[in-house]
Design an enzyme around this catalytic site. Structure first.
Site, PDB file in Angstrom:
ATOM      1  N   CYS A 173      -7.723  -2.188   4.271  1.00 54.35           N
ATOM      2  CA  CYS A 173      -7.493  -3.369   4.731  1.00 54.35           C
ATOM      3  C   CYS A 173      -9.425  -3.841   5.861  1.00 54.35           C
ATOM      4  CB  CYS A 173      -6.817  -3.066   6.160  1.00 54.35           C
ATOM      5  SG  CYS A 173      -4.817  -2.574   5.729  1.00 54.35           S
ATOM      6  N   GLU A 208       2.291   1.720  -3.111  1.00 56.25           N
ATOM      7  CA  GLU A 208       0.924   1.797  -4.374  1.00 56.25           C
ATOM      8  C   GLU A 208       1.121   3.555  -3.978  1.00 56.25           C
ATOM      9  OE1 GLU A 208      -2.493  -0.249  -3.793  1.00 56.25           O
ATOM     10  OE2 GLU A 208      -3.740   1.285  -4.949  1.00 56.25           O
ATOM     11  N   SER A 223      -7.035   1.650  -2.490  1.00 58.35           N
ATOM     12  CA  SER A 223      -6.055   1.139  -2.697  1.00 58.35           C
ATOM     13  C   SER A 223      -6.513  -0.349  -3.157  1.00 58.35           C
ATOM     14  CB  SER A 223      -5.420   0.905  -1.288  1.00 58.35           C
ATOM     15  OG  SER A 223      -4.118  -0.282  -1.302  1.00 58.35           O
ATOM     16  N   GLU A 279     -14.333 -13.056  -6.407  1.00 59.49           N
ATOM     17  CA  GLU A 279     -12.603 -13.046  -6.859  1.00 59.49           C
ATOM     18  C   GLU A 279     -11.397 -12.778  -5.928  1.00 59.49           C
ATOM     19  OE1 GLU A 279     -14.297 -10.632  -5.415  1.00 59.49           O
ATOM     20  OE2 GLU A 279     -14.242  -8.947  -5.100  1.00 59.49           O
ATOM     21  N   LYS A 281     -14.932 -10.069   7.900  1.00 61.36           N
ATOM     22  CA  LYS A 281     -14.013 -11.043   7.554  1.00 61.36           C
ATOM     23  C   LYS A 281     -14.698 -12.197   6.309  1.00 61.36           C
ATOM     24  CE  LYS A 281     -10.168  -8.417   7.683  1.00 61.36           C
ATOM     25  NZ  LYS A 281      -9.560  -7.804   6.625  1.00 61.36           N
ATOM     26  N   GLU A 299     -15.384 -11.351   3.096  1.00 62.50           N
ATOM     27  CA  GLU A 299     -14.480 -10.921   2.574  1.00 62.50           C
ATOM     28  C   GLU A 299     -13.746 -12.799   1.474  1.00 62.50           C
ATOM     29  OE1 GLU A 299     -11.188  -9.374   4.195  1.00 62.50           O
ATOM     30  OE2 GLU A 299     -10.354  -8.867   2.205  1.00 62.50           O
ATOM     31  N   CYS A 310     -10.212  -2.159  14.212  1.00 64.39           N
ATOM     32  CA  CYS A 310     -10.518  -3.796  14.220  1.00 64.39           C
ATOM     33  C   CYS A 310     -10.722  -4.453  15.527  1.00 64.39           C
ATOM     34  CB  CYS A 310      -9.490  -4.245  14.186  1.00 64.39           C
ATOM     35  SG  CYS A 310      -9.314  -4.079  11.687  1.00 64.39           S
ATOM     36  N   GLU A 312       1.147  -1.579  -0.115  1.00 66.56           N
ATOM     37  CA  GLU A 312      -0.606  -0.015  -0.036  1.00 66.56           C
ATOM     38  C   GLU A 312       0.689   1.340   0.093  1.00 66.56           C
ATOM     39  OE1 GLU A 312      -4.505  -0.744   1.641  1.00 66.56           O
ATOM     40  OE2 GLU A 312      -2.999   0.789   3.429  1.00 66.56           O
TER      41      GLU A 312
END
Lengths: 625, 157
Positions: free
Chosen positions: A335, A311, A355, A402, A394, A397, A552, A308
């Site tokens: 994240c 990037e 990102s 993908e 999560k 996710e 988190c 990141e």
């Protein structure tokens, strides 16, 4: 910084709470109130409930929650106010004149007990088979009120089907007592708006738009409603049965990665005070349960920073040096899967700002089934990859279509801290008293920068430590690397750092003021996005957003209950543990360097890293079909 | 819904809400307007209302589900609501009910096939002294007897 008006309800629709004068010494700034036999002076506008809590007088509450606005729904906090015809809900009664309050008359006790019995008459409670058994506010209150019979009957016939459509959140409305904590969480705290009270009178129930399954509405899976539900009506989708089965299967190689936040909070499930980190004890427990390897998600958090950060620098370079107009700045962190789904739903036109780096969980999933499988000589199809996360999103996710860069499903199961604690209990272990053990190699070393990902501002702090040092060749100019500007629980934090005396490679950044924003909770994310839409953030470079309040450590998979005090204790535990670690900067993690040398020699953001460690997003939009 | 209809609806909603400066206080008048014109508030309209007033669709749905006179499912162009509360019941609601059902060939709670009439029960209309009472669209009819009720329905049929 300037805040836009995003409050959903006009003042007339909110419970009337007069604002207290700033200086309580002014005339009328305080009110004298007599509660039971105790006389006390409180600031004007304090509710009776707050006054009682100040003087250690206990009042039972169900729908009240520290993080949420005043509800006044459950009526369990009734008190007797002298001169009032009826009993008053103390949570919604601001003291504006001298009062005499009695909190435990026979009328109050009887009313509270009857209310409790009425709540239970509509609650399909099968306590033994309930996920909340033993940690249920309704159960505790029923005991406290001395409920010994179901005076108004007890419903055992299911009225609503259980909604299991979502990968993350399961809704069992039979257990709902209409306290509307989830509604206030979803609409006020998170500004997502997928749950609301539907119907009127006795037919009122909590539902989604047009009573659609949760998977079809704009739910971002943050799980904050789970953390605040006082019953077992909302809970996370528990994969522990499948995991047990995989552990029993000798052909399967079961691998788990543990994130920093659940390690700082799991002790609460075993009766410890909030704020005690049990990282190494947890490793032992996991090994004894039967997992083959336990890895530290901090390792891929460091990778995330490398990817990141690179990037970000690339984007800035493209924008400043090449004058490329198509480069999108500010860059958002990616994240938090709740935040990712939020922006996909509500601001799909800004997805290019996100990102492209995967979250640490998904990076680890890919690495385990490619690099690790190669190193250990295991067929990736036999690897079952589990992620211990503080998060219900999560779970969604890891089921994104993908997320199969390794050729298999990268992460098989997302496990929350609560479910991990349950597995440990099922295995018959007392976590706090276990011996300590370390993480397994080759990913045993995680830096402190990865560890603080768990708290809001952590990703930013970790990124700054690395980016600043890459660009200037020096450490960030803060004592003990503590970047206080991004720490703390303020909703939106904005700060900047000036890059001076940079190394030759980055000479175009000489004198640039690196501006960044940190926000947590999607209500604050909305504020930031509205500012971005209004064109006010044109000079900001990097924005960290976490979907859950506190980051988190306040995630939807963390132990229940949650409030600001608990979240602060967890943050303290994370920051304290961080300072004891030998490596505190992502780029100094020797295992990360080794990984890049062995597996992706071209370095971060190269072609191979894009294939494995980066992802793309879906424009979902908020229109519900 | 066809795209054209959707566009029309969006335009109408925006025009209506602009009178209220797109404030959320426009919610009730806006919903009443759509209900009156389309006889129900389809989910597309609900989401457009939410978008225009900057609130959540589920809040619009919550409001619609709260009020009996707002519907999210299609109903007939004329809605006949017969009072079922105890006073009207004692004054002879059942005879009226049977007469209407026979006359229209339709049960209470149903909509006629040509979308002309929906039959419903309602709670107290406040006409207890003049029962039995029913309300057809916006008009209240009192002191009903079976013949009178059928005559009223014939007019709208």
């Amino acid at each position: 910084m300037k805040h836009l008006k995003t409050s959903r309800a006009p003042i007339s629709q909110k419970a009337y709470v007069p604002s207290a004068p700033e200086n309580v010494d002014t005339i009328g700034g305080t009110v004298t109130v007599q509660i039971n036999s105790k006389t006390m002076t409180v600031p004007f506008g304090t509710t009776i409930l707050e006054a009682c809590r100040m003087s250690d007088i206990y009042i039972p509450t169900l729908c009240a929650h520290e993080d949420l606005g005043i509800g006044g729904h459950c009526r369990l906090c009734l008190v007797d106010v002298e001169g009032m015809r009826t009993l008053q809900a103390s949570c919604a009664f601001p003291i504006t004149a001298p009062l005499k309050v009695k909190t435990s008359t026979i009328a109050v006790r009887k009313a509270r007990k009857h209310i409790m019995e009425l709540l239970l008459s509509e609650h399909v409670g099968e306590c033994y088979a309930c996920v909340k058994n033993g940690n249920c506010e309704l159960q505790d209150l029923a005991k406290e009120m001395g409920v010994d019979s179901y005076m108004f009957g007890h419903d055992n016939v299911s009225k609503y089907p259980v909604d299991r459509s979502s990968y993350s959140v399961i809704r069992d409305m039979d257990k709902c007592v209409n306290c509307r904590r989830c509604v206030r969480t979803c609409i006020d705290l998170q500004e997502v708006g997928c749950l609301e009270a539907i119907g009127r009178g006795a037919e009122t129930h909590i539902d989604t738009f047009m009573a659609k399954p949760l998977a079809e509405v704009v739910c971002i899976n943050c799980g904050q409603c789970i953390n605040r539900c006082p019953t077992g009506a909302l809970y996370a989708n528990d994969p522990s049965d499948e995991i047990w089965r995989a552990i029993e299967d000798p052909t399967k190689h079961v691998v788990i990665q543990t994130a920093p936040s659940p390690r700082a909070a799991i002790g609460e499930e075993f009766g410890l005070e909030p704020g005690i980190s049990l990282t190494k004890e947890l490793n032992t427990a996991i090994k004894r349960i039967g997992f083959d390897k336990v890895f530290d998600t901090n390792f891929t958090a460091d990778l995330t920073i490398m990817e990141e950060g690179t990037e970000l620098l690339t984007r800035i370079k493209k924008a400043v040096v090449d004058g490329d107009e198509s480069v999108k700045l500010p860059q958002f962190t990616s994240c938090s899967p709740g935040w990712v789904k939020y922006i996909e739903h509500f601001y799909p036109e800004y997805l290019d700002h996100l990102s492209s780096a995967k979250s640490p969980q998904q990076m680890f999933g890919t690495i385990i089934k490619t690099f690790y499988a190669e190193q250990a000589g295991i067929d990736p199809k036999d690897i079952v990859s589990v992620a211990l996360m503080p998060c219900s999103a999560k779970k969604f996710e890891c089921n994104r279509p993908e997320m199969d860069a390794s050729g298999y499903k990268d992460v098989d199961y997302g496990l929350t801290a609560r479910e991990m604690a349950m597995m440990i209990k099922e295995a018959g272990m007392k976590l706090p008293s276990l011996p300590k053990s370390d993480f397994d190699n080759p990913f045993g070393l995680g830096s402190g920068a990865g560890l603080i990902f768990g708290a809001t501002g952590g990703v930013m702090e970790a990124a700054l430590r690395t980016v600043y040092e890459l660009v200037t060749g020096r450490e960030v100019p803060f004592e003990k690397l503590r970047i206080e500007a991004v720490r703390g629980f303020e909703g939106v934090k904005q700060s900047s750092v000036v890059l001076e005396n940079v190394v030759p490679d980055w000479s175009f950044l000489e004198g640039v003021e690196l501006k960044f924003i940190v926000a947590h909770g999607t209500a604050n994310a909305k504020k930031v996005m509205e500012l971005l839409k209004a064109g006010e953030l044109y000079d900001v470079h990097f924005i960290e957003i976490m979907a859950c309040p506190g980051g988190c450590l306040g995630g939807g998979g963390q132990p229940v209950p949650t409030n600001e005090k608990i979240r602060k204790a967890r943050a303290k535990a994370i920051y304290a543990e961080e300072e004891t670690l030998p490596v505190r900067k992502s780029h100094e993690n020797s295992h990360v360097a080794e990984f890049y040398a062995k597996f992706i020699p071209e370095g971060p953001c190269s072609h191979k890293s894009h294939e494995l460690l980066h992802t793309h997003y879906t424009k979902r939009g908020k229109f519900i079909l | 819904m066809l795209v054209l209809e959707k566009n029309n609806l969006t335009e109408e909603i925006e025009l209506f809400a602009s009178q209220y400066d797109f404030h959320r206080t426009a919610l009730m008048p806006l919903l009443e307007y759509i209900q009156e014109k389309y006889h129900h508030i389809p989910d597309f309209a609900q989401q457009e209302v939410a978008r225009v007033l900057d609130i959540h669709p589920v809040e619009v749905y919550g409001v619609i589900s709260f009020y009996s006179f707002l519907n999210d499912q299609p109903k007939g162009r004329n809605i006949v609501r017969l009072c079922r509360t105890i006073i009207c019941d004692m004054a002879g609601k059942c005879q009226i009910e049977q007469a209407i059902e026979r006359e229209l060939g339709l049960k209470f709670g149903e909509t006629s096939k040509d979308q002309k009439i929906t039959l419903e029960f309602t709670n107290c209309l406040g006409m207890c002294d003049q029962g039995p009472a029913m309300i057809v669209n916006d008009r209240v009819y009192t002191k009903l007897d079976p013949e009178k009720a059928c005559a009223i329905l014939k007019e709208i049929k």
